[in-house]
Design an enzyme around this catalytic site. Structure first.
Site, PDB file in Angstrom:
ATOM      1  N   GLY A  16     -22.392   1.584   6.412  1.00  0.00           N
ATOM      2  CA  GLY A  16     -22.808   0.443   5.600  1.00  0.00           C
ATOM      3  C   GLY A  16     -22.990   0.835   4.150  1.00  0.00           C
ATOM      4  O   GLY A  16     -23.467   1.922   3.843  1.00  0.00           O
ATOM      5  N   ARG A  77     -15.912   1.495   8.964  1.00  0.00           N
ATOM      6  CA  ARG A  77     -16.248   2.190  10.206  1.00  0.00           C
ATOM      7  C   ARG A  77     -14.987   2.875  10.732  1.00  0.00           C
ATOM      8  O   ARG A  77     -13.878   2.435  10.453  1.00  0.00           O
ATOM      9  CB  ARG A  77     -16.763   1.201  11.255  1.00  0.00           C
ATOM     10  CG  ARG A  77     -17.854   0.265  10.752  1.00  0.00           C
ATOM     11  CD  ARG A  77     -19.184   0.951  10.547  1.00  0.00           C
ATOM     12  NE  ARG A  77     -20.205   0.012  10.095  1.00  0.00           N
ATOM     13  CZ  ARG A  77     -21.461   0.346   9.811  1.00  0.00           C
ATOM     14  NH1 ARG A  77     -21.842   1.602   9.926  1.00  0.00           N
ATOM     15  NH2 ARG A  77     -22.318  -0.558   9.408  1.00  0.00           N
ATOM     16  N   ASP A 108     -26.720   8.456   9.580  1.00  0.00           N
ATOM     17  CA  ASP A 108     -26.626   9.445  10.652  1.00  0.00           C
ATOM     18  C   ASP A 108     -25.222   9.560  11.230  1.00  0.00           C
ATOM     19  O   ASP A 108     -24.753  10.658  11.533  1.00  0.00           O
ATOM     20  CB  ASP A 108     -27.607   9.087  11.779  1.00  0.00           C
ATOM     21  CG  ASP A 108     -29.043   9.462  11.436  1.00  0.00           C
ATOM     22  OD1 ASP A 108     -29.233  10.306  10.537  1.00  0.00           O
ATOM     23  OD2 ASP A 108     -29.965   8.916  12.056  1.00  0.00           O
ATOM     24  N   THR A 130     -28.427   4.627   2.968  1.00  0.00           N
ATOM     25  CA  THR A 130     -28.587   3.505   3.899  1.00  0.00           C
ATOM     26  C   THR A 130     -29.801   2.700   3.494  1.00  0.00           C
ATOM     27  O   THR A 130     -30.843   3.271   3.154  1.00  0.00           O
ATOM     28  CB  THR A 130     -28.747   3.975   5.359  1.00  0.00           C
ATOM     29  OG1 THR A 130     -29.183   2.870   6.164  1.00  0.00           O
ATOM     30  CG2 THR A 130     -29.754   5.099   5.494  1.00  0.00           C
ATOM     31  N   ASP A 132     -31.560   1.146   5.466  1.00  0.00           N
ATOM     32  CA  ASP A 132     -32.458   1.064   6.620  1.00  0.00           C
ATOM     33  C   ASP A 132     -33.610   2.068   6.585  1.00  0.00           C
ATOM     34  O   ASP A 132     -34.573   1.920   7.332  1.00  0.00           O
ATOM     35  CB  ASP A 132     -31.670   1.278   7.914  1.00  0.00           C
ATOM     36  CG  ASP A 132     -30.540   0.280   8.093  1.00  0.00           C
ATOM     37  OD1 ASP A 132     -30.654  -0.835   7.553  1.00  0.00           O
ATOM     38  OD2 ASP A 132     -29.546   0.617   8.764  1.00  0.00           O
ATOM     39  N   ASP A 134     -33.756   4.936   7.814  1.00  0.00           N
ATOM     40  CA  ASP A 134     -33.946   5.411   9.193  1.00  0.00           C
ATOM     41  C   ASP A 134     -33.447   6.829   9.426  1.00  0.00           C
ATOM     42  O   ASP A 134     -33.254   7.239  10.581  1.00  0.00           O
ATOM     43  CB  ASP A 134     -33.256   4.447  10.165  1.00  0.00           C
ATOM     44  CG  ASP A 134     -31.754   4.341   9.930  1.00  0.00           C
ATOM     45  OD1 ASP A 134     -31.268   4.830   8.883  1.00  0.00           O
ATOM     46  OD2 ASP A 134     -31.062   3.757  10.790  1.00  0.00           O
ATOM     47  N   ARG A 176     -31.189  -2.858  10.989  1.00  0.00           N
ATOM     48  CA  ARG A 176     -30.594  -2.426  12.260  1.00  0.00           C
ATOM     49  C   ARG A 176     -31.690  -2.228  13.308  1.00  0.00           C
ATOM     50  O   ARG A 176     -32.398  -3.176  13.619  1.00  0.00           O
ATOM     51  CB  ARG A 176     -29.754  -1.153  12.045  1.00  0.00           C
ATOM     52  CG  ARG A 176     -28.698  -0.914  13.089  1.00  0.00           C
ATOM     53  CD  ARG A 176     -27.759   0.194  12.728  1.00  0.00           C
ATOM     54  NE  ARG A 176     -28.415   1.426  12.351  1.00  0.00           N
ATOM     55  CZ  ARG A 176     -27.798   2.584  12.144  1.00  0.00           C
ATOM     56  NH1 ARG A 176     -26.495   2.657  12.279  1.00  0.00           N
ATOM     57  NH2 ARG A 176     -28.466   3.659  11.798  1.00  0.00           N
TER      58      ARG A 176
END
Length: 325
Positions: A16, A77, A108, A130, A132, A134, A176
């Site tokens: 992303g 992707r 990741d 990212t 996120d 995360d 996500r």
């Protein structure tokens, strides 16, 4: 074993997109060029690498990009990169184009690809990109600051109209399977409830009871921040309206959180991380991830980084609940 002499650096963005990625690309390019290296940009992530969409980059190519959202190299992707055949092909293409070191900007999944390339002899360094937040090895990821500010401003606007109509608003943010965007927005926007995938057992009946109690006290709006990993915002709004009699609307902020001009923090941190990635490669390091911990820019072994786990800070979540009373 990978050759530790670096003459040409490749850079790609994968997964992303995130505001600030262009600042990182710019820093990689200009740092490498300033140290006498060649730089090759790889379009569309690992898919572009496998398709040999590789271009030379100059300092001028990254001019006037630091303030732009998205990624000038584009991203995609790539399922083929999950296979050993694809990984070997990618490593061979790096060698074909003389790419001695590869900087991978992403999350990741992108780091897992960099890890495999390192095992096949390509010097690799990952930069966490990212929205996120995360990635377990770092307290900062490129794009989170911009995304959370974008979401915060949107939620402020929804609250205005929610107050005018005395509504309950369920506002879904991205992230996500991680609840960091939801948690930060919940605190920053003064939300009454925060729903996160890390808290699987949220009680909808308790939310309904709380809405009814707030209405008795004369409260004119009720804001629920719902994380993408929970989802179902539209159906949740229907159920809450039916149970409470309070007009309830769902707003899914969506991909606008990925776009926009990056904040100062995302520009500066991404620039430092990009420069550091080049320096790590020149130091002979490979299979590393740049991170930010305790006020310092650090690097981790990718194997170690991918094995780390990251949880929502319990104390921050408790504060969010206390402040919502």
């Amino acid at each position: 074993m990978a050759d530790k002499v670096i003459r040409t650096i490749g850079v790609l963005t994968s997964g992303g997109d995130a505001p600030g990625m262009n600042a990182a690309i710019r820093a990689v390019v200009r740092t490498a060029l300033g140290k006498g290296l060649k730089v090759r940009g790889i379009r569309k992530g690992y898919q572009g690498l496998l398709n040999e969409e590789i271009i030379d980059l100059s300092a001028r190519d990254v001019s006037d990009t630091i303030q732009r959202g998205g990624t000038i190299l584009q991203t995609a992707r790539c399922e083929e990169m999950r296979t050993e055949e694809g990984q070997q092909k990618a490593a061979a293409i790096c060698k074909k184009y003389g790419i001695d070191g590869l900087v991978v900007i992403g999350g990741d999944g992108s780091f897992a690809g960099a890890q495999k390339l390192a095992h096949f002899g390509v010097n690799t360094v990952g930069i966490p990109g990212t929205i996120d937040l995360d990635i377990a090895c770092t307290e900062y990821t490129i794009g989170f600051d911009t995304a959370v500010n974008t979401a915060m401003e949107a939620i402020d606007k929804v609250r205005d109209t929610s107050t005018s109509h005395e509504r309950c608003s369920i506002i879904e943010v991205m992230g996500r399977d991680a609840g960091y965007l939801a948690l930060w927005c919940g605190i920053a926007n003064g939300a009454e409830r925060i729903l996160m995938p890390e808290e699987h057992d949220y009680d909808e009946a308790a939310i309904v009871a709380d809405i009814q109690e707030c209405r008795k006290r004369g409260k004119k709006n009720y804001i629920i921040i719902n994380a993408e990993g929970i989802g179902d915002s539209i159906n949740m709004a229907k159920r809450i309206e039916e149970a409470t009699g309070m007009e309830t609307r769902a707003t899914i902020i969506g991909h606008m959180q990925r776009g926009g001009s990056p904040t100062c923090k995302d520009r500066v941190y991404a620039s430092i991380m990009g420069a550091m990635a080049v320096d790590l490669l020149l130091q002979g390091k490979s299979n590393r991830v740049v991170g930010y911990k305790h006020g310092q820019y650090v690097d981790f072994d990718i194997d170690e980084a991918l094995g780390m786990k990251k949880a929502i800070p319990e104390y921050q979540y408790e504060i969010a609940k206390q402040l919502a009373l």
